[in-house]
Write an enzyme that holds these catalytic residues in place. Structure first.
Site, mmCIF file in Angstrom:
data_model
loop_
_atom_site.group_PDB
_atom_site.id
_atom_site.type_symbol
_atom_site.label_atom_id
_atom_site.label_comp_id
_atom_site.label_asym_id
_atom_site.label_seq_id
_atom_site.Cartn_x
_atom_site.Cartn_y
_atom_site.Cartn_z
ATOM 1 N N GLU A 88 9.630 -55.280 -14.875
ATOM 2 C CA GLU A 88 8.076 -54.744 -15.250
ATOM 3 C C GLU A 88 7.931 -55.051 -16.696
ATOM 4 O O GLU A 88 8.672 -54.890 -17.653
ATOM 5 C CB GLU A 88 7.951 -53.587 -14.870
ATOM 6 N N CYS A 101 5.127 -53.510 -23.621
ATOM 7 C CA CYS A 101 6.218 -52.753 -23.547
ATOM 8 C C CYS A 101 7.380 -53.424 -22.555
ATOM 9 O O CYS A 101 6.600 -53.825 -21.333
ATOM 10 C CB CYS A 101 5.738 -51.502 -22.608
ATOM 11 N N CYS A 108 18.920 -49.462 -14.519
ATOM 12 C CA CYS A 108 19.311 -48.716 -15.374
ATOM 13 C C CYS A 108 20.361 -48.086 -14.732
ATOM 14 O O CYS A 108 20.448 -47.438 -13.736
ATOM 15 C CB CYS A 108 18.181 -47.746 -15.836
ATOM 16 N N CYS A 112 18.804 -40.845 -15.284
ATOM 17 C CA CYS A 112 17.824 -39.550 -15.473
ATOM 18 C C CYS A 112 17.086 -39.460 -14.143
ATOM 19 O O CYS A 112 16.430 -40.280 -13.725
ATOM 20 C CB CYS A 112 17.081 -39.962 -16.806
ATOM 21 N N CYS A 115 13.284 -40.268 -13.793
ATOM 22 C CA CYS A 115 12.806 -41.447 -14.216
ATOM 23 C C CYS A 115 13.175 -42.498 -12.813
ATOM 24 O O CYS A 115 14.257 -42.402 -12.093
ATOM 25 C CB CYS A 115 13.640 -42.226 -15.198
ATOM 26 N N GLY A 158 15.271 -49.923 -18.041
ATOM 27 C CA GLY A 158 16.444 -50.243 -18.665
ATOM 28 C C GLY A 158 16.788 -49.354 -20.059
ATOM 29 O O GLY A 158 15.852 -48.938 -20.439
ATOM 30 N N GLU A 159 18.109 -49.382 -20.359
ATOM 31 C CA GLU A 159 18.498 -48.832 -21.594
ATOM 32 C C GLU A 159 18.872 -49.948 -22.609
ATOM 33 O O GLU A 159 19.943 -50.158 -22.444
ATOM 34 C CB GLU A 159 19.544 -47.776 -21.321
ATOM 35 N N SER A 188 13.617 -47.677 -27.783
ATOM 36 C CA SER A 188 13.687 -46.463 -27.437
ATOM 37 C C SER A 188 14.996 -46.259 -26.511
ATOM 38 O O SER A 188 15.451 -47.191 -25.762
ATOM 39 C CB SER A 188 12.679 -46.202 -26.307
ATOM 40 N N LEU A 212 14.548 -37.430 -25.876
ATOM 41 C CA LEU A 212 15.297 -36.246 -26.082
ATOM 42 C C LEU A 212 15.184 -35.119 -24.952
ATOM 43 O O LEU A 212 16.101 -34.865 -24.299
ATOM 44 C CB LEU A 212 14.760 -35.533 -27.305
ATOM 45 N N HIS A 213 13.991 -34.724 -24.722
ATOM 46 C CA HIS A 213 13.419 -34.165 -23.400
ATOM 47 C C HIS A 213 14.051 -32.572 -23.411
ATOM 48 O O HIS A 213 13.630 -31.920 -22.733
ATOM 49 C CB HIS A 213 13.789 -34.739 -22.165
ATOM 50 N N ASN A 289 5.618 -38.062 -15.351
ATOM 51 C CA ASN A 289 4.694 -38.882 -14.210
ATOM 52 C C ASN A 289 5.629 -38.493 -13.025
ATOM 53 O O ASN A 289 6.776 -38.470 -13.003
ATOM 54 C CB ASN A 289 4.950 -40.484 -14.374
ATOM 55 N N CYS A 332 7.131 -47.254 -15.690
ATOM 56 C CA CYS A 332 8.566 -47.827 -15.480
ATOM 57 C C CYS A 332 9.131 -47.873 -14.333
ATOM 58 O O CYS A 332 9.456 -46.588 -13.801
ATOM 59 C CB CYS A 332 9.434 -47.409 -16.751
HETATM 60 N N1 SAH Z 1 15.842 -46.128 -21.557
HETATM 61 C C1 SAH Z 1 15.178 -45.835 -22.463
HETATM 62 C C2 SAH Z 1 13.896 -46.695 -22.437
HETATM 63 C C3 SAH Z 1 13.105 -46.766 -21.022
HETATM 64 S S1 SAH Z 1 12.358 -45.321 -20.570
HETATM 65 C C4 SAH Z 1 14.964 -44.475 -23.150
HETATM 66 O O1 SAH Z 1 15.590 -43.623 -22.233
HETATM 67 O O2 SAH Z 1 14.385 -44.277 -24.064
HETATM 68 C C5 SAH Z 1 11.065 -45.036 -21.737
HETATM 69 C C6 SAH Z 1 10.438 -43.503 -21.831
HETATM 70 O O3 SAH Z 1 10.087 -43.071 -20.665
HETATM 71 C C7 SAH Z 1 11.853 -42.570 -21.986
HETATM 72 O O4 SAH Z 1 11.342 -41.603 -22.972
HETATM 73 C C8 SAH Z 1 11.854 -42.049 -20.482
HETATM 74 O O5 SAH Z 1 12.836 -40.677 -20.604
HETATM 75 C C9 SAH Z 1 10.517 -41.771 -20.241
HETATM 76 N N2 SAH Z 1 10.381 -41.432 -18.548
HETATM 77 C C10 SAH Z 1 11.037 -41.966 -17.722
HETATM 78 N N3 SAH Z 1 10.523 -41.456 -16.545
HETATM 79 C C11 SAH Z 1 9.419 -40.805 -17.033
HETATM 80 C C12 SAH Z 1 8.443 -40.096 -16.137
HETATM 81 N N4 SAH Z 1 8.675 -40.024 -14.721
HETATM 82 N N5 SAH Z 1 7.491 -39.236 -16.816
HETATM 83 C C13 SAH Z 1 7.437 -39.751 -18.225
HETATM 84 N N6 SAH Z 1 8.258 -40.173 -18.923
HETATM 85 C C14 SAH Z 1 9.294 -40.786 -18.361
#
Ligand code: SAH
Length: 348
Positions: A88, A101, A108, A112, A115, A158-159, A188, A212-213, A289, A332
């Site tokens: 995407e 983006c 990936c 996480c 995600c 992806g990462e 990111s 970070l989260h 989300n 994403c």
């Molecule tokens: N892998 C990379 C980049 C892709 S995700 C990373 O982790 O940074 C981009 C951002 O969206 C990241 O901060 C990720 O943690 C966040 N993200 C993923 N799923 C999400 C969701 N369901 N709601 C909000 N943010 C989300």
């Protein structure tokens, strides 16, 4: 993997154009990256060469879906690659800037739980050409709307730091060929320390965003499993070194999850972490989300506001990002997985 239109760099393209007059290289390069033209539209180049290029350097992305939000300010693309995998790209038109983006991998491996891409797992690395083509197509689309694309964020599927070589190849193309400024490029990462270290050695000062989260290892181990390998102390040290080397903006992404990472203690820990490593980071708060594979929901508005004010009160720079493209199934990994979703906000 066979080569594609946007994979070769200038020297590699020169090899392909051996036997042609020397100025052809400039013409083709400018055609691809300044005019953003498809080979058959580079009309100052003879037709036979255009046809040869189209055959030898095919494009990589076949459009499956192109969806525009109601207001027309967000365009979401779902692409199919040569091997059938799907990625995407999202184009976002703001009043003052245009941002794309991009995805850096099909799927990936970081797993996480919250995600959608993480839930689906890893398929394969993207090539330089597949990353660059996402930007070229979006820039072309923006131009059709009388807008100029100036910002790229690696926040799609992806990462990026698990595919650092191809990502850096693409960054060099954005900077050197398309002419985007390094301070308008943002990578990111989930927090892969070796990737951040590698980035620190690279010559261009791109922006670094770290997902970070959570600001303690126990919670971060749960939310972002790779934290077990690269715990917060190592990650923060790598961020501090990056900042010192580049003098660029550092941002932390924080997806607000109800009752999980939106408590008063989370704000206090985050502020303490920034202080301890003297990191003048900007925190981007994004309401989570919902995804089918994760039970907990995003923080309600009042908790989001409270968390934001707490951070500000503790001297931490923070912004609440608004969701974008709520009407076009855009976040994403979620379009690829065929689920209706909400598009995350982005930094900048
Ligand atoms: N892998 C990379 C980049 C892709 S995700 C990373 O982790 O940074 C981009 C951002 O969206 C990241 O901060 C990720 O943690 C966040 N993200 C993923 N799923 C999400 C969701 N369901 N709601 C909000 N943010 C989300």
């Amino acid at each position: 993997m066979s080569t594609s239109l946007y994979t070769p760099d200038r020297d590699e393209l020169a090899v392909l154009l051996q036997g042609e007059p020397r100025y052809r290289l400039d013409q083709v390069w400018a055609g691809l990256y300044t005019q953003l033209a498809a080979p058959h539209d580079i009309t100052n180049v003879p037709k036979a060469l255009r046809e040869r290029l189209a055959v030898e350097l095919p494009t990589s992305l076949t459009q499956v879906v192109r969806r525009v939000s109601d207001g027309g300010d967000t365009v979401k693309y779902l692409w199919q690659l040569g091997d059938g995998s799907r990625i995407e790209t999202v184009l976002m038109l703001y009043p003052d800037r245009v941002t794309v983006c991009v995805s850096s991998q099909a799927g990936c491996a970081m797993a996480c739980g919250f995600c959608a891409t993480g839930q689906a797992g890893f398929t394969r690395q993207l090539t330089v050409g597949e990353i660059v083509e996402q930007v070229v197509v979006a820039a072309r689309d923006a131009r059709q709307m009388q807008r100029r694309l100036a910002n790229v964020v690696f926040m799609g599927m992806g990462e990026p730091m698990a595919n650092e070589g191809a990502v850096w190849g693409a960054v060099q193309r954005f900077h050197g060929a398309i002419g985007l400024s390094a301070r308008h490029l943002t990578i990111s990462t989930v927090g892969l320390v070796p990737g951040i270290r590698k980035l620190t050695e690279r010559e261009l000062p791109v922006n670094l965003a770290v997902s970070l989260h959570a600001a303690n290892d126990q919670l971060r181990d749960e939310l972002v499993p790779i934290n077990k390998r690269y715990p917060l102390d190592d990650l923060m040290a790598a961020c501090a070194d990056y900042l010192e080397a580049k003098g660029r903006r550092l941002s932390f992404e924080w997806a607000l999850i109800d009752g999980v990472n939106d408590r008063a203690s989370d704000a206090t820990e985050l502020a303490a972490l920034c202080r301890r490593f003297r990191l003048p980071a900007h925190v981007n708060l994004i309401p989570l989300n919902p995804t089918p594979g994760y039970p907990t929901v995003g923080s309600p508005k009042d908790k989001e506001t409270q968390f934001h004010s707490r951070l500000i009160g503790l001297g931490v720079n923070a912004t609440v990002r608004r969701n974008r493209g709520t009407d076009i199934d855009a976040a994403c990994g979620q379009l690829a997985a065929g689920q209706p979703v909400v598009l995350r906000g982005t930094p900048n």
